[in-house]
Each structure stands twice: as structure tokens, then as C-alpha cells.
Design a protein around this motif. Structure first.
Motif, PDB file in Angstrom:
ATOM      1  N   TRP A  85     110.858  66.720  -8.062  1.00  0.00           N
ATOM      2  CA  TRP A  85     109.734  66.957  -7.023  1.00  0.00           C
ATOM      3  C   TRP A  85     109.777  65.267  -6.283  1.00  0.00           C
ATOM      4  O   TRP A  85     110.389  65.246  -5.337  1.00  0.00           O
ATOM      5  N   ASP A  86     109.671  64.552  -6.976  1.00  0.00           N
ATOM      6  CA  ASP A  86     109.161  63.166  -6.498  1.00  0.00           C
ATOM      7  C   ASP A  86     110.714  62.781  -7.111  1.00  0.00           C
ATOM      8  O   ASP A  86     111.007  61.784  -5.650  1.00  0.00           O
ATOM      9  N   ILE A  87     111.341  62.938  -7.181  1.00  0.00           N
ATOM     10  CA  ILE A  87     113.368  61.863  -7.652  1.00  0.00           C
ATOM     11  C   ILE A  87     113.820  62.594  -6.546  1.00  0.00           C
ATOM     12  O   ILE A  87     114.202  61.885  -5.515  1.00  0.00           O
ATOM     13  N   LEU A  88     113.022  64.255  -5.624  1.00  0.00           N
ATOM     14  CA  LEU A  88     114.068  64.616  -4.893  1.00  0.00           C
ATOM     15  C   LEU A  88     113.759  63.873  -3.578  1.00  0.00           C
ATOM     16  O   LEU A  88     114.440  63.517  -2.104  1.00  0.00           O
ATOM     17  N   GLN A  89     112.390  63.443  -3.380  1.00  0.00           N
ATOM     18  CA  GLN A  89     111.585  62.772  -2.198  1.00  0.00           C
ATOM     19  C   GLN A  89     111.817  60.608  -2.778  1.00  0.00           C
ATOM     20  O   GLN A  89     111.591  60.556  -1.664  1.00  0.00           O
ATOM     21  N   LEU A  90     112.970  60.481  -3.268  1.00  0.00           N
ATOM     22  CA  LEU A  90     113.509  58.964  -3.324  1.00  0.00           C
ATOM     23  C   LEU A  90     112.009  58.563  -4.107  1.00  0.00           C
ATOM     24  O   LEU A  90     111.885  57.308  -3.723  1.00  0.00           O
ATOM     25  N   LYS A  91     111.375  59.293  -4.457  1.00  0.00           N
ATOM     26  CA  LYS A  91     110.098  58.165  -5.350  1.00  0.00           C
ATOM     27  C   LYS A  91     110.248  57.782  -7.070  1.00  0.00           C
ATOM     28  O   LYS A  91     111.010  58.876  -7.357  1.00  0.00           O
ATOM     29  N   VAL A  92     109.602  57.120  -7.596  1.00  0.00           N
ATOM     30  CA  VAL A  92     110.000  56.896  -8.897  1.00  0.00           C
ATOM     31  C   VAL A  92     109.049  57.198  -9.443  1.00  0.00           C
ATOM     32  O   VAL A  92     107.527  57.312  -9.383  1.00  0.00           O
ATOM     33  N   PRO A  93     109.151  58.577 -10.617  1.00  0.00           N
ATOM     34  CA  PRO A  93     108.545  59.323 -11.251  1.00  0.00           C
ATOM     35  C   PRO A  93     107.395  58.721 -11.808  1.00  0.00           C
ATOM     36  O   PRO A  93     108.004  57.330 -12.875  1.00  0.00           O
ATOM     37  N   ALA A  94     105.944  58.925 -12.492  1.00  0.00           N
ATOM     38  CA  ALA A  94     105.129  58.424 -13.097  1.00  0.00           C
ATOM     39  C   ALA A  94     105.265  57.959 -14.378  1.00  0.00           C
ATOM     40  O   ALA A  94     106.492  58.987 -14.871  1.00  0.00           O
ATOM     41  N   ARG A  95     105.548  56.979 -14.583  1.00  0.00           N
ATOM     42  CA  ARG A  95     106.062  57.187 -15.961  1.00  0.00           C
ATOM     43  C   ARG A  95     105.184  57.977 -17.452  1.00  0.00           C
ATOM     44  O   ARG A  95     103.960  58.379 -17.097  1.00  0.00           O
ATOM     45  N   ASN A  96     105.861  57.858 -18.168  1.00  0.00           N
ATOM     46  CA  ASN A  96     105.225  58.251 -19.476  1.00  0.00           C
ATOM     47  C   ASN A  96     103.902  57.608 -20.202  1.00  0.00           C
ATOM     48  O   ASN A  96     103.864  56.495 -20.244  1.00  0.00           O
ATOM     49  N   PRO A  97     102.827  58.529 -20.354  1.00  0.00           N
ATOM     50  CA  PRO A  97     101.515  58.113 -21.544  1.00  0.00           C
ATOM     51  C   PRO A  97     102.644  57.196 -23.097  1.00  0.00           C
ATOM     52  O   PRO A  97     103.463  57.904 -23.382  1.00  0.00           O
ATOM     53  N   TYR A  98     101.932  56.150 -22.826  1.00  0.00           N
ATOM     54  CA  TYR A  98     102.509  55.322 -23.683  1.00  0.00           C
ATOM     55  C   TYR A  98     101.857  56.012 -25.761  1.00  0.00           C
ATOM     56  O   TYR A  98     100.523  57.032 -24.733  1.00  0.00           O
ATOM     57  N   PRO A  99     102.464  56.213 -26.504  1.00  0.00           N
ATOM     58  CA  PRO A  99     101.812  56.623 -27.262  1.00  0.00           C
ATOM     59  C   PRO A  99      99.959  56.238 -27.708  1.00  0.00           C
ATOM     60  O   PRO A  99     100.014  55.426 -27.424  1.00  0.00           O
ATOM     61  N   LYS A 100      98.625  57.285 -27.746  1.00  0.00           N
ATOM     62  CA  LYS A 100      97.745  57.311 -27.684  1.00  0.00           C
ATOM     63  C   LYS A 100      97.695  57.080 -26.490  1.00  0.00           C
ATOM     64  O   LYS A 100      96.146  56.639 -26.364  1.00  0.00           O
ATOM     65  N   GLU A 101      98.161  56.989 -25.467  1.00  0.00           N
ATOM     66  CA  GLU A 101      97.738  56.834 -24.276  1.00  0.00           C
ATOM     67  C   GLU A 101      96.808  58.064 -23.759  1.00  0.00           C
ATOM     68  O   GLU A 101      98.131  58.976 -23.345  1.00  0.00           O
ATOM     69  N   THR A 102      95.909  58.102 -23.883  1.00  0.00           N
ATOM     70  CA  THR A 102      95.439  59.544 -22.953  1.00  0.00           C
ATOM     71  C   THR A 102      94.078  59.395 -21.989  1.00  0.00           C
ATOM     72  O   THR A 102      94.489  60.235 -20.769  1.00  0.00           O
ATOM     73  N   GLU A 103      94.324  58.095 -21.127  1.00  0.00           N
ATOM     74  CA  GLU A 103      93.249  58.496 -19.509  1.00  0.00           C
ATOM     75  C   GLU A 103      93.792  56.063 -19.660  1.00  0.00           C
ATOM     76  O   GLU A 103      93.652  55.846 -20.501  1.00  0.00           O
ATOM     77  N   ASN A 104      93.640  56.481 -17.735  1.00  0.00           N
ATOM     78  CA  ASN A 104      93.825  55.042 -18.286  1.00  0.00           C
ATOM     79  C   ASN A 104      93.171  55.208 -15.852  1.00  0.00           C
ATOM     80  O   ASN A 104      92.393  56.062 -15.742  1.00  0.00           O
ATOM     81  N   VAL A 105      93.370  54.054 -15.477  1.00  0.00           N
ATOM     82  CA  VAL A 105      92.830  54.085 -13.811  1.00  0.00           C
ATOM     83  C   VAL A 105      93.640  53.733 -12.971  1.00  0.00           C
ATOM     84  O   VAL A 105      93.582  53.619 -11.727  1.00  0.00           O
ATOM     85  N   ASN A 106      95.147  54.264 -13.405  1.00  0.00           N
ATOM     86  CA  ASN A 106      96.104  54.032 -12.716  1.00  0.00           C
ATOM     87  C   ASN A 106      96.109  54.648 -11.733  1.00  0.00           C
ATOM     88  O   ASN A 106      95.774  54.411 -10.051  1.00  0.00           O
ATOM     89  N   ALA A 107      95.415  56.356 -11.634  1.00  0.00           N
ATOM     90  CA  ALA A 107      95.462  57.286  -9.698  1.00  0.00           C
ATOM     91  C   ALA A 107      94.566  56.485  -8.977  1.00  0.00           C
ATOM     92  O   ALA A 107      94.434  56.707  -7.933  1.00  0.00           O
ATOM     93  N   GLY A 108      93.244  56.610  -9.904  1.00  0.00           N
ATOM     94  CA  GLY A 108      92.301  55.886  -8.968  1.00  0.00           C
ATOM     95  C   GLY A 108      92.412  54.487  -8.061  1.00  0.00           C
ATOM     96  O   GLY A 108      92.423  53.992  -7.046  1.00  0.00           O
ATOM     97  N   ALA A 109      93.084  53.793  -8.710  1.00  0.00           N
ATOM     98  CA  ALA A 109      93.408  52.315  -8.854  1.00  0.00           C
ATOM     99  C   ALA A 109      94.127  52.437  -6.796  1.00  0.00           C
ATOM    100  O   ALA A 109      94.312  51.738  -6.374  1.00  0.00           O
ATOM    101  N   LEU A 110      95.611  53.328  -7.248  1.00  0.00           N
ATOM    102  CA  LEU A 110      96.319  53.871  -6.426  1.00  0.00           C
ATOM    103  C   LEU A 110      95.375  54.433  -5.338  1.00  0.00           C
ATOM    104  O   LEU A 110      95.896  53.883  -4.193  1.00  0.00           O
ATOM    105  N   ARG A 111      94.580  55.607  -5.185  1.00  0.00           N
ATOM    106  CA  ARG A 111      93.795  55.733  -4.089  1.00  0.00           C
ATOM    107  C   ARG A 111      93.262  54.933  -3.743  1.00  0.00           C
ATOM    108  O   ARG A 111      93.690  54.429  -2.880  1.00  0.00           O
TER     109      ARG A 111
END
Lengths: 239, 338
Positions: free
Chosen positions: B136-162
Motif C-alpha cells: 500500500w505504501d509503495i502504491l502511494q509512492l512512499k518508502v515503506p518503513a524499514r524492517n527492525p534490526y535483529p533484536k530491535e523491538t522498540e524505538n521512538v520513530n513513530a512518536g518522533a514522526l508524529r
């Protein structure tokens, strides 16, 4: 490879990088979004100068499509420059505010790239005053050029004509590019707003559809902030 | 100057958003490596600033490179802001600090912005998006969110973007942080001190300036699609210095003009500003005693030699107090000249 990653995940991850997708998207998705969320072409030339330093070493990137789109047309343009080289150099010396200038043929376009000090309008006026005849010789070979020649008699129209062929300078930061798009639509809001930064790739693609030729960034300068006069004086080579 | 209670609240806001704050350690930029070196000013530096380290004599330095994330889990290969904190040890026994990061602009203008950012940009679970969502992102010409790194389970990206979607001043900093990547070496990244300082020349001229470290070996990041390795930066630096490969930085000083964003760390200055080469930093060794070499040094962006002053940038002012609070909490050396 992550444990939760299946073949379909890997396939979808690879799609945006695939050449076939880029071709298909260019013919389908881009026109669709250009109709649904249109963008206007952004104007060319340097940004309005706010500080004295903004008027030093400004970039000009003129792209002028030739009327005769063939090797003959390109040869005519090359000759028009070559035969007037002395006039061009004398004129540029007299203008005194040009760091660098060169004419380039790219495809069926005659281009002029230069770095100059001062205001754009005054820069073109100085050119008309010193090498107007040379410009006439070149501009008559360019699409739409007959409307503004002789340039000495059509100064304002010629300035506007040059401005329209000066490339949009994409800002150094991606977010400033978004501000340029917003400003063109009259949107100068700061906070709070309701933006969507994830749309930046689409907005860039659509903008590069509207502005097919652009200058990327403000350009590198080895000695930013110094005018022609200052450099020549510092080097003791006269101005 | 920001009062002590605000400084404490700033540090607490940072700590509250960490997965596992570690007592006795820096709350952010926890993982790092101390390096010794020397700085030699250029022949023009003294004409712009009277500070001791710009007079031309070789000055010993202690540098601490760091990863931006907080906590003791080391993830060198994750996309993350890196730090380069430099202490110039001056001949009279005092010192002056220059703290820089790979992020060129900050994402908030002042303390109030920062508290709101900390409220909005909280740690949230981070999982791989479903392929359908990516389509759906690709069809909107957006770059899909990157995949989590190994062992990455949380981050602040979504909140920072908001937060950035609500505040245009934050968009450049948030965008740059999102795409910053991981350097192949600590010495193959550019570091920016972000804030404006005011330097005084020998004739009394005061100029607003911003400092950056430019790597002589050039900037290079790990390819975004490459497998992420957790521990390589310190080893790379040790090997580099052992093999005498380039480990130098040029200190660039950009001079601002009167109406530039002198007190707003979210705004860059135009590339047309005069740029002075103030000197060269050469790194020489990674000392075995990392306590003395970096861990115990309490850098502070407002520890400044005579000839350099802080501007009225409210974030810079706030960092003076916040760094002191953090230092007290972990038992680092108190703010004084040595």
C-alpha cells in the motif's frame, strides 16, 4: 534473515529497488498521483537574498532548447559561441561580478552555467549592456527566442525569459524543498500543522515531473562568501 | 540560564524514555570509546579567535566517540546519531570542550519544545510491517518503513514522526535522524556542534559561528541493505590507529550573518557563509584506561575557553545544566576548568 521473514516479505522488500517496478511506476503510479495530488512547477534561480552573503556566488543554470534539434543545430550553437568568444570574455570582464561562466551543449539544449555576485536582475541587465549582441546571436537559435530579441530593446521581457529558463535550485535540505512547495501554494504555516513527512518521496517524484531539469543543492564553494572583487584584490591581480 | 529544577526535569524526561537506564552511566550516548590525540590550529585561526587552542601550539585532546542510543546494549550497525566530544587540554591547566554529533540540526527550538517532544516521542513497539501494508505504501509512492534490526523491538520513530508532522521546525532534524545510517568508522563521519557560539578576534571583533568536524578520510556509511553488526566501531578505530591509517579531522568554522538563525538550532545556515579552516585534529591512540580516557570525563558544551562564548540558543543554555545534573547522577567529575 529474520526468523519471521517469509519469501513474500523478501519479494515485497525488493520491489521498490527493481528496475521493472521503476519503469511501470513511472508509467502508471506517477501520472495517477500527478492528477490526484498535482504540483506546480517551482520557479528557477537563486532564492530571494535575505543577507549580504546570499548575494555572493549565486548560481545560474540556464537550459535553452535549440530550434533545430540535430547535429546541425548544435553546430550552429557551438559556432555562435566560438565566433563571439572575444566579445563574451570582454563582456564578462566588464561585468566584473562573474566568478565562472561556461556554455555547454547537452542533447539539443544550449546551456549556460555561471556563478556571479549580486542580484539576478542586475546581472542580466549588465549582460545585456555588455554582450547583448552575443546573446542575440545565441537566443535566435533557441525555441521562443525571437520574442525577446533584440534583447537590448526588450530588456524586461528578456530578463523574464532568462528567469523562466533558469533551473529550479533544489534546496540543500529535503525539508526546505517541502517549504518551497508549500510557499508556492501560499502555505506559510509553522506550528501546529497536519503534515505527513512520509509523503516526501512522492512529492519529490512529482516535483521532478513538473521540473524535469533541476540544479541539485546550492552547490559547493571552495571560498564561500567572497565576491569577485575581494578575491581578485586579495590575490593582487586587479579588478 | 536554565534553573536547576528544569535541568533535572530535562534529564528525567530523557531517562523516562529509555528502555533500561543504567545507574552510573550516561543516560544517552552510553556506549563510547575514548581516544587521545592532538589539535594544531591553522595559521589563520588566531586571526578569528583569541582562544588558547587556536594560537598554533599542538594541544593535547581527549575525544569520546559514542553511539546516541542509551543503555548498555551495543548496536554499532543500527542507524543512530553518533557523538564526538572533544576536550582540549590547554597549557594553563584548564580545558575547553566542543561537543558535536552527526546530526546537523536539532529537532526542538527550546526547552518547552523538548518537553513536548519527550511526551510525544515515547518508546513504542517496533515490528516488521506486513507486506500488504508495504505494498500500500509503495502504491502511494512512499518508502515503506524499514524492517527492525535483529533484536530491535522498540524505538521512538513513530512518536518522533508524529511530532514532526505537527511542527515544521522539527522536520529537518527528525528526517535527518531517520536517514542518518551507520558509519563504517567513527572517523568517517562529519560531526556538527549544532549551536551558535560567539568568538572574539584579537581586534575585539565578535562573530557568531558554528563548528563542524570534517573527516579527512571522507564520509562513508554502511550500506542500508547490509547486515547489521553490533560491535565493530571500537575495533575498527583501534586497528586504524595501529596501522597508522588516516584518523584526522579538520575543524571548520562557519561565520553567520546578522539575520541568520543564530539562536535556533533547528535551522541550518546557508552554504554561502564564509567557512574557515581552524585546525586539524589527529587521533593517536585508544588508551587501555577507558575510565580516564572518556568514561569519567564530564564534557559540557558550555565549558569554553576565553575567546569563545555561548550564544543565546536556549537549548545550549539548557544543556549546561542538564549535563551537570547527568554528571552528578553518575558521579562524573564536576564542572570546573580542569
Amino acid at each position: 534473515m529474520a526468523a519471521d521473514e517469509g519469501w513474500f516479505d523478501r519479494f515485497v522488500d525488493a520491489v521498490p529497488r527493481h528496475r521493472l517496478f521503476k519503469h511501470v511506476a513511472s508509467w502508471t503510479l506517477v501520472p495517477f498521483w500527478a492528477r490526484w495530488t498535482p504540483v506546480k512547477p517551482l520557479p528557477g534561480g537563486p532564492r530571494p537574498a535575505m543577507q549580504p552573503g546570499d548575494n555572493i556566488q549565486c548560481m545560474m543554470n540556464l537550459i535553452m532548447p535549440l530550434k533545430i534539434k540535430s547535429p546541425i543545430g548544435r553546430a550552429e550553437a557551438a559556432l555562435a559561441i566560438a565566433q563571439n568568444k572575444d566579445a563574451i570574455y570582454a563582456g564578462l570582464n566588464n561585468v566584473g561580478t562573474v566568478h565562472f561562466a561556461r556554455f555547454v551543449i547537452v542533447g539539443d539544449n544550449i546551456c549556460m552555467f555561471s556563478v556571479y555576485d549580486g542580484d539576478f536582475t542586475n546581472y542580466i541587465r549588465d549582460f545585456i549592456a555588455t554582450i547583448g549582441e552575443v546573446f542575440n546571436e545565441v537566443v535566435k537559435l533557441v525555441e521562443g527566442g525571437e520574442k525577446v530579441t533584440p534583447c537590448e530593446k526588450n530588456v524586461e521581457a528578456f530578463i523574464q525569459w532568462v528567469h523562466e529558463r533558469d533551473l529550479y535550485q533544489v534546496p540543500d535540505t529535503a525539508t526546505d524543498f517541502l517549504r518551497d512547495q508549500e510557499a508556492l501554494s501560499g502555505d506559510k504555516a509553522a506550528s501546529p500543522v497536519n503534515d505527513d513527512l512520509t509523503l516526501l518521496p512522492r512529492r519529490l517524484v512529482l516535483q521532478l515531473r513538473a521540473n524535469a531539469n533541476v540544479s541539485l543543492g546550492s552547490g559547493y564553494r571552495a571560498y564561500p562568501g567572497f565576491s569577485v572583487a575581494q578575491v581578485r584584490k586579495q590575490l593582487g591581480i586587479g579588478w | 540560564m536554565v534553573d536547576a529544577s528544569v535541568a533535572k526535569r530535562l534529564v528525567e524526561a530523557i531517562i523516562a524514555n529509555l528502555p533500561a537506564p543504567v545507574p552510573g552511566e550516561r543516560p544517552v550516548h552510553t556506549i563510547g570509546v575514548g581516544v587521545k590525540g592532538r589539535f594544531v590550529a591553522s595559521d589563520v585561526a588566531r586571526t578569528y579567535c583569541i582562544a588558547e587552542h587556536f594560537k598554533g601550539e599542538p594541544i593535547p585532546v581527549s575525544v569520546r566517540f559514542s553511539n546516541g542510543l542509551g543503555g548498555l546494549e551495543q548496536h554499532d550497525g543500527w542507524s543512530d546519531v553518533r557523538g564526538m566530544a572533544t576536550r582540549f587540554h590547554l597549557p594553563d591547566g584548564t580545558a575547553t570542550d566542543l561537543i558535536a554529533t552527526t546530526l546537523g540540526e536539532f529537532f526542538v527550538r527550546n526547552v518547552e519544545d523538548f518537553f513536548e517532544f519527550a511526551r510525544v516521542a515515547k518508546l513504542e513497539p517496533y515490528r516488521r510491517q506486513s507486506p500488504w501494508r508495504k505494498i500500500w505504501d509503495i502504491l502511494q509512492l512512499k518508502v515503506p518503513a524499514r524492517n527492525p534490526y535483529p533484536k530491535e523491538t522498540e524505538n521512538v520513530n513513530a512518536g518522533a514522526l508524529r511530532y514532526a508532522n505537527r511542527h515544521r521546525f522539527a522536520q529537518l532534524g527528525v528526517f535527518q535522524a531517520a536517514v542518518i545510517g551507520a558509519p563504517v568508522s567513527y572517523v568517517r563521519a562529519s560531526y556538527h556542534a549544532v549551536h551558535t557560539f560567539v568568538v572574539t578576534g584579537p581586534d575585539g571583533t565578535r562573530r557568531p559561528v558554528r563548528f563542524s568536524w570534517q573527516p579527512v578520510a571522507g564520509v562513508r556509511n554502511i550500506a542500508p541493505t547490509a547486515v547489521s553488526h553490533d560491535k565493530y566501531l571500537r575495533e575498527e578505530l583501534e586497528n586504524r590507529l595501529r596501522r597508522r591509517r588516516p584518523a584526522r579531522f579538520m575543524l571548520m568554522m562557519t561565520i553567520g550573518e546578522a539575520d541568520d538563525a543564530l539562536e535556533d538550532p533547528t535551522k541550518p545556515w546557508p552554504a554561502t557563509r564564509v567557512r574557515i579552516v581552524m585546525g586539524t585534529l589527529t587521533l593517536t591512540e585508544v588508551p587501555k584506561d577507558q575510565e580516564a580516557a572518556g568514561r569519567r570525563i564530564s564534557f559540557n558544551p558550555c565549558r569554553l575557553a576565553p575567546g569563545i562564548e555561548a550564544s543565546g540558543d536556549p537549548i545550549l543554555e539548557a544543556r549546561l545544566g542538564a549535563y551537570e545534573v547527568s554528571r552528578e547522577m553518575r558521579g562524573g567529575c564536576p564542572f570546573r576548568w580542569s
